[in-house]
Design a protein around this motif. Sequence first.
Motif, PDB file in Angstrom:
ATOM      1  N   HIS A 137      95.604 -95.311 124.240  1.00 38.29           N
ATOM      2  CA  HIS A 137      96.899 -95.167 123.572  1.00 38.29           C
ATOM      3  C   HIS A 137      98.045 -95.487 124.522  1.00 38.29           C
ATOM      4  N   GLN A 138      97.925 -95.082 125.768  1.00 41.49           N
ATOM      5  CA  GLN A 138      98.962 -95.387 126.756  1.00 41.49           C
ATOM      6  C   GLN A 138      99.121 -96.898 126.923  1.00 41.49           C
ATOM      7  N   GLN A 139      98.011 -97.627 126.971  1.00 42.16           N
ATOM      8  CA  GLN A 139      98.062 -99.078 127.093  1.00 42.16           C
ATOM      9  C   GLN A 139      98.658 -99.703 125.838  1.00 42.16           C
ATOM     10  N   LEU A 140      98.317 -99.155 124.694  1.00 38.13           N
ATOM     11  CA  LEU A 140      98.761 -99.727 123.418  1.00 38.13           C
ATOM     12  C   LEU A 140     100.284 -99.691 123.277  1.00 38.13           C
ATOM     13  N   LEU A 141     100.922 -98.620 123.754  1.00 36.33           N
ATOM     14  CA  LEU A 141     102.366 -98.453 123.533  1.00 36.33           C
ATOM     15  C   LEU A 141     103.227 -98.790 124.740  1.00 36.33           C
ATOM     16  N   SER A 142     102.615 -99.073 125.873  1.00 38.58           N
ATOM     17  CA  SER A 142     103.408 -99.319 127.079  1.00 38.58           C
ATOM     18  C   SER A 142     104.212-100.619 126.972  1.00 38.58           C
ATOM     19  N   GLY A 143     105.536-100.511 127.184  1.00 41.44           N
ATOM     20  CA  GLY A 143     106.388-101.691 127.250  1.00 41.44           C
ATOM     21  C   GLY A 143     106.754-102.305 125.918  1.00 41.44           C
ATOM     22  N   VAL A 144     106.422-101.645 124.789  1.00 45.37           N
ATOM     23  CA  VAL A 144     106.761-102.189 123.469  1.00 45.37           C
ATOM     24  C   VAL A 144     107.435-101.096 122.646  1.00 45.37           C
ATOM     25  N   ARG A 145     107.762-101.427 121.376  1.00 43.82           N
ATOM     26  CA  ARG A 145     108.304-100.397 120.503  1.00 43.82           C
ATOM     27  C   ARG A 145     107.334 -99.215 120.477  1.00 43.82           C
ATOM     28  N   GLY A 146     107.843 -98.042 120.642  1.00 43.50           N
ATOM     29  CA  GLY A 146     106.987 -96.862 120.728  1.00 43.50           C
ATOM     30  C   GLY A 146     106.786 -96.383 122.150  1.00 43.50           C
ATOM     31  N   GLN A 147     107.328 -97.138 123.131  1.00 45.92           N
ATOM     32  CA  GLN A 147     107.153 -96.737 124.535  1.00 45.92           C
ATOM     33  C   GLN A 147     107.887 -95.437 124.861  1.00 45.92           C
ATOM     34  N   ASN A 148     108.831 -95.064 124.013  1.00 44.34           N
ATOM     35  CA  ASN A 148     109.552 -93.809 124.219  1.00 44.34           C
ATOM     36  C   ASN A 148     108.944 -92.657 123.415  1.00 44.34           C
ATOM     37  N   LYS A 149     107.770 -92.894 122.829  1.00 45.70           N
ATOM     38  CA  LYS A 149     107.115 -91.858 122.020  1.00 45.70           C
ATOM     39  C   LYS A 149     105.848 -91.353 122.704  1.00 45.70           C
ATOM     40  N   GLU A 210      92.763 -90.095 111.347  1.00 44.69           N
ATOM     41  CA  GLU A 210      94.011 -90.469 110.676  1.00 44.69           C
ATOM     42  C   GLU A 210      94.665 -89.256 110.015  1.00 44.69           C
ATOM     43  N   THR A 211      93.885 -88.269 109.636  1.00 46.04           N
ATOM     44  CA  THR A 211      94.438 -87.039 109.077  1.00 46.04           C
ATOM     45  C   THR A 211      95.095 -86.191 110.161  1.00 46.04           C
ATOM     46  N   ILE A 212      94.468 -86.109 111.319  1.00 39.54           N
ATOM     47  CA  ILE A 212      95.037 -85.352 112.446  1.00 39.54           C
ATOM     48  C   ILE A 212      96.325 -85.992 112.938  1.00 39.54           C
ATOM     49  N   HIS A 213      96.347 -87.341 113.025  1.00 38.37           N
ATOM     50  CA  HIS A 213      97.531 -88.086 113.483  1.00 38.37           C
ATOM     51  C   HIS A 213      98.076 -87.492 114.792  1.00 38.37           C
ATOM     52  N   PRO A 214      97.286 -87.533 115.876  1.00 41.49           N
ATOM     53  CA  PRO A 214      97.621 -86.739 117.062  1.00 41.49           C
ATOM     54  C   PRO A 214      98.747 -87.282 117.933  1.00 41.49           C
ATOM     55  N   PHE A 215      99.163 -88.529 117.707  1.00 42.50           N
ATOM     56  CA  PHE A 215     100.214 -89.121 118.538  1.00 42.50           C
ATOM     57  C   PHE A 215     101.490 -89.302 117.712  1.00 42.50           C
ATOM     58  N   LEU A 216     102.602 -89.460 118.404  1.00 45.23           N
ATOM     59  CA  LEU A 216     103.865 -89.682 117.706  1.00 45.23           C
ATOM     60  C   LEU A 216     103.935 -91.068 117.083  1.00 45.23           C
ATOM     61  N   ASP A 217     103.193 -92.016 117.641  1.00 42.68           N
ATOM     62  CA  ASP A 217     103.206 -93.389 117.112  1.00 42.68           C
ATOM     63  C   ASP A 217     101.863 -94.039 117.447  1.00 42.68           C
ATOM     64  N   GLY A 218     101.501 -95.066 116.689  1.00 35.58           N
ATOM     65  CA  GLY A 218     100.303 -95.846 117.005  1.00 35.58           C
ATOM     66  C   GLY A 218      99.004 -95.257 116.506  1.00 35.58           C
ATOM     67  N   ASN A 219      99.053 -94.249 115.642  1.00 39.22           N
ATOM     68  CA  ASN A 219      97.819 -93.594 115.188  1.00 39.22           C
ATOM     69  C   ASN A 219      96.926 -94.523 114.370  1.00 39.22           C
ATOM     70  N   GLY A 220      97.531 -95.333 113.503  1.00 42.31           N
ATOM     71  CA  GLY A 220      96.741 -96.254 112.695  1.00 42.31           C
ATOM     72  C   GLY A 220      96.025 -97.275 113.539  1.00 42.31           C
ATOM     73  N   ARG A 221      96.766 -97.879 114.467  1.00 38.66           N
ATOM     74  CA  ARG A 221      96.175 -98.919 115.320  1.00 38.66           C
ATOM     75  C   ARG A 221      95.084 -98.354 116.225  1.00 38.66           C
ATOM     76  N   ILE A 222      95.341 -97.211 116.838  1.00 37.52           N
ATOM     77  CA  ILE A 222      94.349 -96.652 117.763  1.00 37.52           C
ATOM     78  C   ILE A 222      93.120 -96.178 116.987  1.00 37.52           C
ATOM     79  N   GLY A 223      93.332 -95.662 115.773  1.00 42.03           N
ATOM     80  CA  GLY A 223      92.203 -95.231 114.955  1.00 42.03           C
ATOM     81  C   GLY A 223      91.309 -96.390 114.552  1.00 42.03           C
ATOM     82  N   ARG A 224      91.917 -97.522 114.187  1.00 39.88           N
ATOM     83  CA  ARG A 224      91.121 -98.703 113.803  1.00 39.88           C
ATOM     84  C   ARG A 224      90.449 -99.324 115.020  1.00 39.88           C
ATOM     85  N   LEU A 225      91.125 -99.312 116.151  1.00 35.76           N
ATOM     86  CA  LEU A 225      90.548 -99.845 117.380  1.00 35.76           C
ATOM     87  C   LEU A 225      89.273 -99.086 117.750  1.00 35.76           C
TER      88      LEU A 225
END
Length: 380
Positions: A137-149, A210-225
């Motif tokens: 998840h850290q790699q997924l959001l680093s340096g893009v939209r969501g980097q502040n989440k 996807e029900t837990i949705h544990p992160f502030l952003d990127g839950n759909g992408r990380i769940g499918r990954l």
Amino acid sequence: MNNFIAGCFKTQNKNKATEYQYFLPTLLNRAYDLNNAKLLTVLEQATKTLGELNTYGELIPDIDFFIKMHIFSESVASSRIEGTQTNMQEALLPEADIKLEVRDDWGEVHNYVKAMNDAIDNLKSIPISLRLLKTTHQQLLSGVRGQNKQPGALRVSQNWIGGASINSAHFIPPHHQHLNVLLSDWEDFWHNNHRIPILIKLALCHYQFETIHPFLDGNGRIGRLFITLQLIEAQFLSVPILYLSKFFEKNRSAYYQALDRVRQSNDINQWLIFFLEGIVETAKQSKDTLKNILILKKDYETRIIGLGRRAKIAKITLDFLYTDPVINVGQVQNLSGLGYAASNNLVKDLVGLQILKEITGQSRNRLFVMGGYLSLFERE
């Protein structure tokens, strides 16, 4: 599964001005009774088609050439579900050639590719776990939209899905006080020794995550990954050549409705059947894509025979293009060791053989795409 209880609604902030209800899912790590005839039939079909795909993939020589494109195809589809507009050809262009208004979309796709590649590599030493989730998840959001989440960190505040505020939300996941227990249970369930078919486990894990949705952003992408990662860890895939995001994107409304239906009416069977049908359809499409790649590869290698002594250099260029189907003359020069003029002539030859096509319309800084190959992934 007829007695499945998805969870219950809990009230938070018992003050009328700030009160809301979140959904607290039931813990997963327990035994299940699979007694639905349709579910068992689709499970058998999904297991069979996935096994056929894996066997076919193991028999393909140099399959590593094509894996990068499978990952790019997945990253584009998964990101599009979340609203990005980048297509496959744009995703493969250098960043300098991307219009400023879509550069954020391009960055998210490339982050997804890097996150997937790193996660596959990390899987050699880190099992499916909360630790791997956070790292990816850290790699997924680093340096893009969501980097502040809070990339790589579990949320410490309430999030919600749909709606301008929590008061108009479509769905409110569990309060953050429950995350550690829920995710520990999710991890334990995946690794338990209960006699549950792996594909059923996988479908339940995706629903629960996807029900837990544990992160502030990127839950759909990380769940499918993680669907692909879990298939690899379970040894259902020896190489990463199956991704469900295109199926979910094509059936986006049905995807969200199937998840909602579990939470609203405890109907887990319809979700499991939907998920397994996605495995069947996607495995068949992935196998067809691999077959078409081999047909195209043989056709291209036949075409370049007419280049005589340059056929060997053309073959090296083709092998590169199976990994990166967008190229410029400078890259051909680096690959071939030829001078610029000879490399330019080789590109002209490949254009003449209808293997490459120029896509910029410029006289300088031109880019060429192996369009026939790229189209195999765009029409999956």
